[in-house]
Write an enzyme that holds these catalytic residues in place. Structure first.
Site, PDB file in Angstrom:
ATOM      1  N   SER A 124       0.824  -1.205   0.000  1.00 38.06           N
ATOM      2  CA  SER A 124       0.000   0.000   0.000  1.00 38.06           C
ATOM      3  C   SER A 124       0.860   1.257   0.000  1.00 38.06           C
ATOM      4  O   SER A 124       0.332   2.345  -0.206  1.00 38.06           O
ATOM      5  CB  SER A 124      -0.932   0.000   1.215  1.00 38.06           C
ATOM      6  OG  SER A 124      -0.223  -0.334   2.373  1.00 38.06           O
ATOM      7  N   HIS A 145      -2.942  -3.292  -6.084  1.00 37.95           N
ATOM      8  CA  HIS A 145      -3.308  -2.767  -4.766  1.00 37.95           C
ATOM      9  C   HIS A 145      -4.813  -2.892  -4.540  1.00 37.95           C
ATOM     10  O   HIS A 145      -5.604  -2.110  -5.081  1.00 37.95           O
ATOM     11  CB  HIS A 145      -2.842  -1.305  -4.645  1.00 37.95           C
ATOM     12  CG  HIS A 145      -3.071  -0.723  -3.287  1.00 37.95           C
ATOM     13  ND1 HIS A 145      -3.307   0.619  -3.069  1.00 37.95           N
ATOM     14  CD2 HIS A 145      -3.115  -1.297  -2.063  1.00 37.95           C
ATOM     15  CE1 HIS A 145      -3.484   0.828  -1.775  1.00 37.95           C
ATOM     16  NE2 HIS A 145      -3.368  -0.318  -1.154  1.00 37.95           N
ATOM     17  N   GLU A 157      -5.857  -0.640  -7.677  1.00 31.99           N
ATOM     18  CA  GLU A 157      -4.883   0.249  -8.311  1.00 31.99           C
ATOM     19  C   GLU A 157      -3.821  -0.644  -8.964  1.00 31.99           C
ATOM     20  O   GLU A 157      -3.151  -1.420  -8.264  1.00 31.99           O
ATOM     21  CB  GLU A 157      -4.232   1.168  -7.278  1.00 31.99           C
ATOM     22  CG  GLU A 157      -5.194   2.205  -6.703  1.00 31.99           C
ATOM     23  CD  GLU A 157      -4.557   3.116  -5.645  1.00 31.99           C
ATOM     24  OE1 GLU A 157      -5.113   4.189  -5.382  1.00 31.99           O
ATOM     25  OE2 GLU A 157      -3.506   2.744  -5.082  1.00 31.99           O
ATOM     26  N   ASN A 195      -4.418   6.903  -1.465  1.00 33.72           N
ATOM     27  CA  ASN A 195      -3.788   7.338  -0.214  1.00 33.72           C
ATOM     28  C   ASN A 195      -3.116   8.690  -0.354  1.00 33.72           C
ATOM     29  O   ASN A 195      -2.807   9.338   0.642  1.00 33.72           O
ATOM     30  CB  ASN A 195      -2.784   6.293   0.273  1.00 33.72           C
ATOM     31  CG  ASN A 195      -3.487   5.177   1.027  1.00 33.72           C
ATOM     32  OD1 ASN A 195      -4.604   5.362   1.501  1.00 33.72           O
ATOM     33  ND2 ASN A 195      -2.852   4.030   1.117  1.00 33.72           N
TER      34      ASN A 195
HETATM   35  P1  NAI Z   1      -1.568  -9.074   7.977  1.00 36.43           P
HETATM   36  O1  NAI Z   1      -0.635  -8.811   9.087  1.00 36.43           O
HETATM   37  O2  NAI Z   1      -3.019  -9.313   8.256  1.00 36.43           O
HETATM   38  O3  NAI Z   1      -1.028 -10.331   7.139  1.00 36.43           O
HETATM   39  C1  NAI Z   1       0.290 -10.511   6.734  1.00 36.43           C
HETATM   40  C2  NAI Z   1       0.568 -11.995   6.681  1.00 36.43           C
HETATM   41  O4  NAI Z   1       1.825 -12.173   6.023  1.00 36.43           O
HETATM   42  C3  NAI Z   1       0.673 -12.639   8.046  1.00 36.43           C
HETATM   43  O5  NAI Z   1      -0.162 -13.781   8.097  1.00 36.43           O
HETATM   44  C4  NAI Z   1       2.150 -13.017   8.163  1.00 36.43           C
HETATM   45  O6  NAI Z   1       2.350 -14.220   8.890  1.00 36.43           O
HETATM   46  C5  NAI Z   1       2.533 -13.188   6.715  1.00 36.43           C
HETATM   47  N1  NAI Z   1       3.948 -13.004   6.429  1.00 36.43           N
HETATM   48  C6  NAI Z   1       4.793 -12.096   6.943  1.00 36.43           C
HETATM   49  N2  NAI Z   1       5.991 -12.215   6.378  1.00 36.43           N
HETATM   50  C7  NAI Z   1       5.898 -13.214   5.471  1.00 36.43           C
HETATM   51  C8  NAI Z   1       6.825 -13.790   4.548  1.00 36.43           C
HETATM   52  N3  NAI Z   1       8.073 -13.371   4.458  1.00 36.43           N
HETATM   53  N4  NAI Z   1       6.382 -14.774   3.749  1.00 36.43           N
HETATM   54  C9  NAI Z   1       5.103 -15.236   3.842  1.00 36.43           C
HETATM   55  N5  NAI Z   1       4.195 -14.732   4.705  1.00 36.43           N
HETATM   56  C10 NAI Z   1       4.604 -13.741   5.505  1.00 36.43           C
HETATM   57  O7  NAI Z   1      -1.375  -7.868   6.962  1.00 36.43           O
HETATM   58  P2  NAI Z   1      -2.397  -7.282   5.864  1.00 36.43           P
HETATM   59  O8  NAI Z   1      -3.193  -6.211   6.468  1.00 36.43           O
HETATM   60  O9  NAI Z   1      -3.063  -8.410   5.188  1.00 36.43           O
HETATM   61  O10 NAI Z   1      -1.374  -6.579   4.852  1.00 36.43           O
HETATM   62  C11 NAI Z   1      -0.606  -7.311   3.934  1.00 36.43           C
HETATM   63  C12 NAI Z   1      -0.123  -6.381   2.839  1.00 36.43           C
HETATM   64  O11 NAI Z   1      -1.234  -5.754   2.206  1.00 36.43           O
HETATM   65  C13 NAI Z   1       0.806  -5.259   3.293  1.00 36.43           C
HETATM   66  O12 NAI Z   1       1.745  -5.021   2.283  1.00 36.43           O
HETATM   67  C14 NAI Z   1      -0.165  -4.097   3.429  1.00 36.43           C
HETATM   68  O13 NAI Z   1       0.483  -2.862   3.325  1.00 36.43           O
HETATM   69  C15 NAI Z   1      -1.074  -4.354   2.254  1.00 36.43           C
HETATM   70  N6  NAI Z   1      -2.399  -3.728   2.347  1.00 36.43           N
HETATM   71  C16 NAI Z   1      -3.107  -3.755   3.515  1.00 36.43           C
HETATM   72  C17 NAI Z   1      -4.379  -3.179   3.582  1.00 36.43           C
HETATM   73  C18 NAI Z   1      -5.173  -3.220   4.848  1.00 36.43           C
HETATM   74  O14 NAI Z   1      -6.173  -2.490   4.945  1.00 36.43           O
HETATM   75  N7  NAI Z   1      -4.823  -4.044   5.813  1.00 36.43           N
HETATM   76  C19 NAI Z   1      -4.986  -2.510   2.404  1.00 36.43           C
HETATM   77  C20 NAI Z   1      -4.179  -2.619   1.203  1.00 36.43           C
HETATM   78  C21 NAI Z   1      -2.936  -3.185   1.203  1.00 36.43           C
END
Ligand code: NAI
Length: 501
Positions: A124, A145, A157, A195
């Site tokens: 993001s 995105h 996006e 954003n």
């Molecule tokens: P989250 O913390 O819910 O999930 C991330 C997951 O990735 C976790 O289950 C973790 O164990 C896993 N993980 C971490 N390092 C890893 C690796 N090296 N290999 C495999 N798995 C790994 O995070 P979320 O919110 O789902 O965000 C994920 C991505 O999406 C980030 O880049 C975030 O910036 C992006 N994003 C998040 C949004 C939101 O509203 N939460 C909206 C749009 C994008």
């Protein structure tokens, strides 16, 4: 390049958190075999189990055929190693938001995937160009995105970095459409589209709060009155001040501390104090109660007037004429006078053009003067909150009469400090200005900006739609007035807007 839209094209989703699980659901419902990987043991299987409940819930509500729910779940397979990437046409990573960790993962993937596999990142805030740096085939990396919650939010996006091959971005664009999303092309720049353009929605309210121009619930009411589903304060409380502050800080830093994006002391204080919003019970408001009741609206009737003129040439003047006629108040129309509002005997109620009530009073020699905010919704639903400010030269009688006249026009008047552009006009002008700069810099098209803001953050209209209903000189004058008042770099009119003039 393989046809990514073919339902049999295998997709590997990495990161089984909130976003990864949502992406897996959408891909599986579109017919793709989906592999799900997470470094935390058991996380992918847990996510699949949760998706099973979600899909069953959709079937129970009649939103999905039971067979379709079952088939979608059957297509999702947790995988234990990245070797699974060998079979994927597309890998989408949704892991922790960290440049080095994401880069490491992408390099690892390159060693496994087929030559034609597309790599997509759901980052993001990290530059897609920076993520591609060091890859053997950087042209195959593209930003995809999604917005949270992924199954419900339509926007994607499609972010191209300097290396991204146009054919790769085009393939992800088509795939997003096939998944029922509305894709918008974006150039990799800080905050991408949503954003970035959304920053003033928070920033202008935080600036007004810092100056104590109005209370949070007044600002929220005014912006809801412009059609936003949530006011900025209640929205920041919902997002969480820590998250919202971090996004602002990252856009600010990524822009070399451009003052336009400067974070707010008001929000910093909330974060430092642990007042993070809804999630821990207190932000601007206390929860579960939420915003306190609005101060009572002035119910005074306008005093009988000798002569009433309605100034202005646009829909606002039309609406005022209709509102007064509806109340049996006779008023004459005056066109081409260069301002909009009401002249009531020697008093004036003036639509803001960025000048403060005090400046208007000085320029016109009219002591009994008030400015009011820009009504954005046309026609405004009865009782729409609308900010106004009275000149300090005004008589006591006019201080009571200005809100009475706004009430007679159908608004719920909200007194605020005499600041340039009041609340809504200031916020919309700055949103338009930011969108104009994004277009100037090739981040997106005007249509892309409109679609992104309506679908990514549920804005009631896109910035260029607001611009079309207002006017380029009107927005430019308002931002210039803010600049003249505040001095500094923050309120710079976008050269894109100047060029339209
Ligand atoms: P989250 O913390 O819910 O999930 C991330 C997951 O990735 C976790 O289950 C973790 O164990 C896993 N993980 C971490 N390092 C890893 C690796 N090296 N290999 C495999 N798995 C790994 O995070 P979320 O919110 O789902 O965000 C994920 C991505 O999406 C980030 O880049 C975030 O910036 C992006 N994003 C998040 C949004 C939101 O509203 N939460 C909206 C749009 C994008």
């Amino acid at each position: 390049m393989p046809d990514l839209t073919a339902p049999g094209a295998p997709v590997l989703v990495i990161g089984a958190g909130i976003m990864g699980a949502g992406i897996a659901q959408v891909a599986a419902q579109a017919g793709h075999p989906v592999m799900l990987f997470d470094t935390r043991e058991g996380a992918a299987a847990e996510a699949r189990a949760k998706l099973g409940t979600t899909l069953q819930g959709l079937a129970a509500k009649g939103k999905l055929a039971p067979e379709a729910a079952e088939a979608a779940l059957a297509r999702i397979t947790p995988v234990a190693t990245l070797d699974a990437a060998r079979d994927a046409c597309l890998v989408i990573e949704a892991i922790i938001e960290n440049l080095e960790v994401k880069r490491g993962l992408l390099r690892q993937l390159e060693a496994v995937v087929s030559a034609s596999c597309v790599l997509a990142t759901n980052t993001s805030s990290i530059s897609v160009t920076a993520l591609a740096n060091g890859l053997a085939h950087p042209g195959r990396l593209v930003g995809m995105h999604f917005f949270n919650p992924v199954p419900l939010m339509k926007l994607v996006e499609v972010v191209s970095g300097l290396h991204t091959e146009p054919a790769v971005a085009a393939a992800i664009f088509e795939l997003s459409k096939a998944w029922g999303k509305v894709p918008v092309h974006a150039r990799s720049t800080p905050g991408f589209i949503v954003n970035r353009i959304a920053r003033p929605y928070y920033a202008e309210t935080l600036a007004l709060l810092l100056e104590q121009a109005a209370a949070p619930q007044v600002l929220d009411a005014c912006l809801r009155g412009a059609g936003f589903r949530m006011g900025p304060c209640e929205l920041m409380d919902l997002i969480g001040h820590d998250t919202n502050f971090a996004v602002t800080q990252s856009v600010y830093d990524a822009n070399f501390q451009d003052k336009r994006y400067v974070p707010s002391l008001v929000q910093r204080e909330l974060v430092d104090g642990g007042l993070l919003g809804r999630k821990n019970g207190r932000g601007f408001y206390r929860y579960p109660e939420g915003a306190p009741a609005m101060p009572p609206v002035a119910a005074a009737e306008p005093a009988p007037a000798g002569r009433i003129d309605i100034h202005g040439d646009d829909a606002i003047a039309e609406a005022f004429a209709a509102a007064l006629a509806g109340r049996g108040i006779s008023a004459a129309r005056v066109r081409g006078s260069g301002w909009a509002g009401l002249a009531i005997d020697s008093a004036r109620l003036v639509l803001t053009d960025g000048r403060r009530a005090r400046e208007w009073a000085a320029a016109t020699g009219c002591a009994d003067l008030a400015v009011f905010d820009r009504p954005i919704l046309q026609p405004a639903p009865p009782g729409t909150a609308l900010a106004y400010a009275v000149a300090d030269s005004a008589s006591t009688a006019w201080r009571a009469q200005a809100p009475a006249w706004l009430a007679a026009l159908g608004f719920a008047p909200q007194a605020v400090a005499d600041t340039p552009g009041l609340v809504v006009a200031r916020t919309i002008a700055m949103l338009v200005n930011e969108a104009a700069d994004a277009v100037l810099q090739g981040v997106c098209s005007p249509e892309g900006a409109d679609a992104a803001m309506k679908l990514g953050v549920n804005y009631p209209a896109g910035p260029f739609e607001w611009l079309a209903r207002w006017s380029v000189p009107g927005v430019v004058a308002l931002v210039d007035a803010l600049d003249a008042h505040h001095r500094g770099e923050r309120y710079r009119v976008s050269p894109w807007l100047r060029r339209q003039g």
